[in-house]
Scaffold this motif. Sequence first.
Motif, PDB file in Angstrom:
ATOM      1  N   ARG A  85      51.042  51.504  51.282  1.00 27.21           N
ATOM      2  CA  ARG A  85      49.812  51.314  51.990  1.00 27.21           C
ATOM      3  C   ARG A  85      49.932  50.323  52.922  1.00 27.21           C
ATOM      4  O   ARG A  85      49.353  50.264  54.124  1.00 27.21           O
ATOM      5  CB  ARG A  85      48.955  50.650  50.722  1.00 27.21           C
ATOM      6  N   GLN A  86      50.610  49.196  52.790  1.00 25.67           N
ATOM      7  CA  GLN A  86      50.784  48.311  53.870  1.00 25.67           C
ATOM      8  C   GLN A  86      51.980  48.746  54.875  1.00 25.67           C
ATOM      9  O   GLN A  86      51.750  48.717  56.098  1.00 25.67           O
ATOM     10  CB  GLN A  86      51.283  47.053  53.332  1.00 25.67           C
ATOM     11  N   GLY A  87      52.945  49.367  54.411  1.00 25.94           N
ATOM     12  CA  GLY A  87      53.998  50.057  55.346  1.00 25.94           C
ATOM     13  C   GLY A  87      54.968  48.907  55.744  1.00 25.94           C
ATOM     14  O   GLY A  87      55.989  49.461  56.380  1.00 25.94           O
ATOM     15  N   GLU A  88      54.855  47.770  55.270  1.00 26.61           N
ATOM     16  CA  GLU A  88      55.908  46.720  55.981  1.00 26.61           C
ATOM     17  C   GLU A  88      57.089  46.779  55.234  1.00 26.61           C
ATOM     18  O   GLU A  88      58.227  46.658  55.762  1.00 26.61           O
ATOM     19  CB  GLU A  88      55.339  45.197  55.981  1.00 26.61           C
ATOM     20  N   TRP A  89      57.025  46.924  53.765  1.00 33.85           N
ATOM     21  CA  TRP A  89      58.225  47.274  52.942  1.00 33.85           C
ATOM     22  C   TRP A  89      58.033  48.360  52.078  1.00 33.85           C
ATOM     23  O   TRP A  89      57.203  48.105  50.976  1.00 33.85           O
ATOM     24  CB  TRP A  89      58.601  45.881  52.376  1.00 33.85           C
ATOM     25  N   VAL A  90      58.497  49.246  52.157  1.00 28.30           N
ATOM     26  CA  VAL A  90      58.267  50.557  51.110  1.00 28.30           C
ATOM     27  C   VAL A  90      59.400  50.705  50.172  1.00 28.30           C
ATOM     28  O   VAL A  90      60.782  50.668  50.700  1.00 28.30           O
ATOM     29  CB  VAL A  90      57.920  52.055  52.039  1.00 28.30           C
ATOM     30  N   LEU A  91      59.067  50.672  49.194  1.00 26.40           N
ATOM     31  CA  LEU A  91      60.397  50.599  48.148  1.00 26.40           C
ATOM     32  C   LEU A  91      60.168  52.001  47.216  1.00 26.40           C
ATOM     33  O   LEU A  91      59.019  52.211  46.748  1.00 26.40           O
ATOM     34  CB  LEU A  91      60.320  49.447  46.997  1.00 26.40           C
ATOM     35  N   MET A  92      61.275  52.912  47.262  1.00 31.48           N
ATOM     36  CA  MET A  92      61.136  54.086  46.435  1.00 31.48           C
ATOM     37  C   MET A  92      62.462  53.932  45.335  1.00 31.48           C
ATOM     38  O   MET A  92      63.332  53.827  45.662  1.00 31.48           O
ATOM     39  CB  MET A  92      61.244  55.300  47.375  1.00 31.48           C
ATOM     40  N   ASP A  93      61.980  54.113  44.213  1.00 30.09           N
ATOM     41  CA  ASP A  93      62.973  53.884  42.914  1.00 30.09           C
ATOM     42  C   ASP A  93      63.116  55.253  42.622  1.00 30.09           C
ATOM     43  O   ASP A  93      62.335  55.752  41.854  1.00 30.09           O
ATOM     44  CB  ASP A  93      62.075  53.095  41.798  1.00 30.09           C
ATOM     45  N   TYR A  94      64.364  55.756  42.666  1.00 29.44           N
ATOM     46  CA  TYR A  94      64.796  56.909  41.992  1.00 29.44           C
ATOM     47  C   TYR A  94      65.745  56.778  41.034  1.00 29.44           C
ATOM     48  O   TYR A  94      66.867  57.459  40.843  1.00 29.44           O
ATOM     49  CB  TYR A  94      65.650  57.644  43.314  1.00 29.44           C
ATOM     50  N   VAL A  95      65.812  55.650  40.245  1.00 26.65           N
ATOM     51  CA  VAL A  95      66.671  55.161  39.032  1.00 26.65           C
ATOM     52  C   VAL A  95      67.964  54.767  39.420  1.00 26.65           C
ATOM     53  O   VAL A  95      68.345  53.771  39.443  1.00 26.65           O
ATOM     54  CB  VAL A  95      66.401  56.328  37.993  1.00 26.65           C
ATOM     55  N   ASP A  96      68.672  56.073  40.050  1.00 27.92           N
ATOM     56  CA  ASP A  96      70.009  55.678  40.212  1.00 27.92           C
ATOM     57  C   ASP A  96      70.396  55.067  41.566  1.00 27.92           C
ATOM     58  O   ASP A  96      71.474  54.305  42.057  1.00 27.92           O
ATOM     59  CB  ASP A  96      70.859  57.077  40.248  1.00 27.92           C
ATOM     60  N   PHE A  97      69.219  54.969  42.376  1.00 33.37           N
ATOM     61  CA  PHE A  97      69.322  54.403  43.793  1.00 33.37           C
ATOM     62  C   PHE A  97      67.854  54.064  44.302  1.00 33.37           C
ATOM     63  O   PHE A  97      66.940  54.773  43.652  1.00 33.37           O
ATOM     64  CB  PHE A  97      70.108  55.172  44.894  1.00 33.37           C
ATOM     65  N   ILE A  98      67.906  53.026  45.126  1.00 28.92           N
ATOM     66  CA  ILE A  98      66.474  52.569  45.327  1.00 28.92           C
ATOM     67  C   ILE A  98      66.737  52.487  46.990  1.00 28.92           C
ATOM     68  O   ILE A  98      67.471  51.944  47.635  1.00 28.92           O
ATOM     69  CB  ILE A  98      66.298  51.144  44.875  1.00 28.92           C
ATOM     70  N   VAL A  99      65.567  53.078  47.574  1.00 31.14           N
ATOM     71  CA  VAL A  99      65.460  53.157  48.965  1.00 31.14           C
ATOM     72  C   VAL A  99      64.387  51.943  49.361  1.00 31.14           C
ATOM     73  O   VAL A  99      63.323  51.828  48.872  1.00 31.14           O
ATOM     74  CB  VAL A  99      64.835  54.246  49.372  1.00 31.14           C
ATOM     75  N   HIS A 100      64.925  51.355  50.470  1.00 32.70           N
ATOM     76  CA  HIS A 100      64.097  50.230  50.964  1.00 32.70           C
ATOM     77  C   HIS A 100      63.762  50.486  52.556  1.00 32.70           C
ATOM     78  O   HIS A 100      64.698  50.517  53.043  1.00 32.70           O
ATOM     79  CB  HIS A 100      64.664  48.967  50.748  1.00 32.70           C
ATOM     80  N   VAL A 101      62.746  50.502  52.764  1.00 29.72           N
ATOM     81  CA  VAL A 101      62.419  50.941  54.344  1.00 29.72           C
ATOM     82  C   VAL A 101      61.683  49.629  54.744  1.00 29.72           C
ATOM     83  O   VAL A 101      60.517  49.462  54.337  1.00 29.72           O
ATOM     84  CB  VAL A 101      61.533  52.126  54.523  1.00 29.72           C
ATOM     85  N   PHE A 102      61.966  48.679  55.651  1.00 32.06           N
ATOM     86  CA  PHE A 102      61.552  47.545  55.930  1.00 32.06           C
ATOM     87  C   PHE A 102      61.006  47.806  57.718  1.00 32.06           C
ATOM     88  O   PHE A 102      61.511  48.592  58.341  1.00 32.06           O
ATOM     89  CB  PHE A 102      62.540  46.626  56.003  1.00 32.06           C
ATOM     90  N   SER A 103      59.956  46.599  57.795  1.00 34.19           N
ATOM     91  CA  SER A 103      59.731  46.449  59.259  1.00 34.19           C
ATOM     92  C   SER A 103      61.075  45.493  59.604  1.00 34.19           C
ATOM     93  O   SER A 103      61.461  44.861  58.630  1.00 34.19           O
ATOM     94  CB  SER A 103      58.588  45.861  59.569  1.00 34.19           C
ATOM     95  N   ALA A 104      61.333  45.235  60.772  1.00 34.98           N
ATOM     96  CA  ALA A 104      62.413  44.428  61.128  1.00 34.98           C
ATOM     97  C   ALA A 104      62.037  43.040  60.844  1.00 34.98           C
ATOM     98  O   ALA A 104      63.092  42.217  60.450  1.00 34.98           O
ATOM     99  CB  ALA A 104      62.657  44.735  62.773  1.00 34.98           C
ATOM    100  N   GLU A 105      60.901  42.572  60.880  1.00 38.38           N
ATOM    101  CA  GLU A 105      60.534  41.268  60.506  1.00 38.38           C
ATOM    102  C   GLU A 105      60.631  40.957  58.800  1.00 38.38           C
ATOM    103  O   GLU A 105      61.517  39.855  58.514  1.00 38.38           O
ATOM    104  CB  GLU A 105      59.147  40.816  60.845  1.00 38.38           C
ATOM    105  N   LYS A 106      60.303  41.747  58.102  1.00 36.19           N
ATOM    106  CA  LYS A 106      60.414  41.611  56.704  1.00 36.19           C
ATOM    107  C   LYS A 106      61.841  41.823  56.326  1.00 36.19           C
ATOM    108  O   LYS A 106      62.305  41.226  55.260  1.00 36.19           O
ATOM    109  CB  LYS A 106      59.694  42.896  56.063  1.00 36.19           C
ATOM    110  N   ARG A 107      62.419  42.737  56.987  1.00 35.67           N
ATOM    111  CA  ARG A 107      63.926  42.929  56.612  1.00 35.67           C
ATOM    112  C   ARG A 107      64.940  41.628  56.691  1.00 35.67           C
ATOM    113  O   ARG A 107      65.503  41.128  56.123  1.00 35.67           O
ATOM    114  CB  ARG A 107      64.734  44.039  57.573  1.00 35.67           C
TER     115      ARG A 107
END
Length: 185
Positions: A85-107
């Motif tokens: 919803r916020q889109g600054e740091w989106v985390l997707m949990d696929y159990v064996d791997f986790i995807v982190h998509v950040f804005s540059a500031e949050k990263r």
Amino acid sequence: MASKSVADKRTITQQMLAAAAAACEDKKGDDIRILALDPSESGLTDYFLICSGSSDRQNVAITDEIELRLKREFATYPNSVEGRRQGEWVLMDYVDFIVHVFSAEKRAFYGLERLRKSATSLTIAELNDEIKSAIASTRAKKQAIPSAKKAAAKKVPAKKVVAKKAASTKKPAKKATKATTKKSK
């Protein structure tokens, strides 16, 4: 259905991770990194896929593409998604791997790469090489199994041939005995 071995499961996880990384590239994610986590320190997951987008909207588009691609190619969904919803740091949990998509500031602020110093950084090319070698070794094992079955199958007809030879040697003996009995009469 037979259960998959640990090596097969790891290969599938790596293929899913490569597909997710390709989705990040297709949506022009920046600074894509794959971290292979140390199993002794991380009991939660095996890999982190980290990338950043230039805006919140792009971050959501990247995660949408990852979710769509993994659904289409592997029929899998993330166990949970946080921060969409916020889109600054989106985390997707696929159990064996986790995807982190950040804005540059949050990263830069959270610095996951700095926190996971024991993790091994992989490039997409290195990940693809691991997948290819794992698939090649699996195929070599599968080819070895049928040749062992063929060798076992060849032994069975050999016994039948011996049995037929034994049977064929008996028949002339009977004929010979009949012929000898006819002559004797």
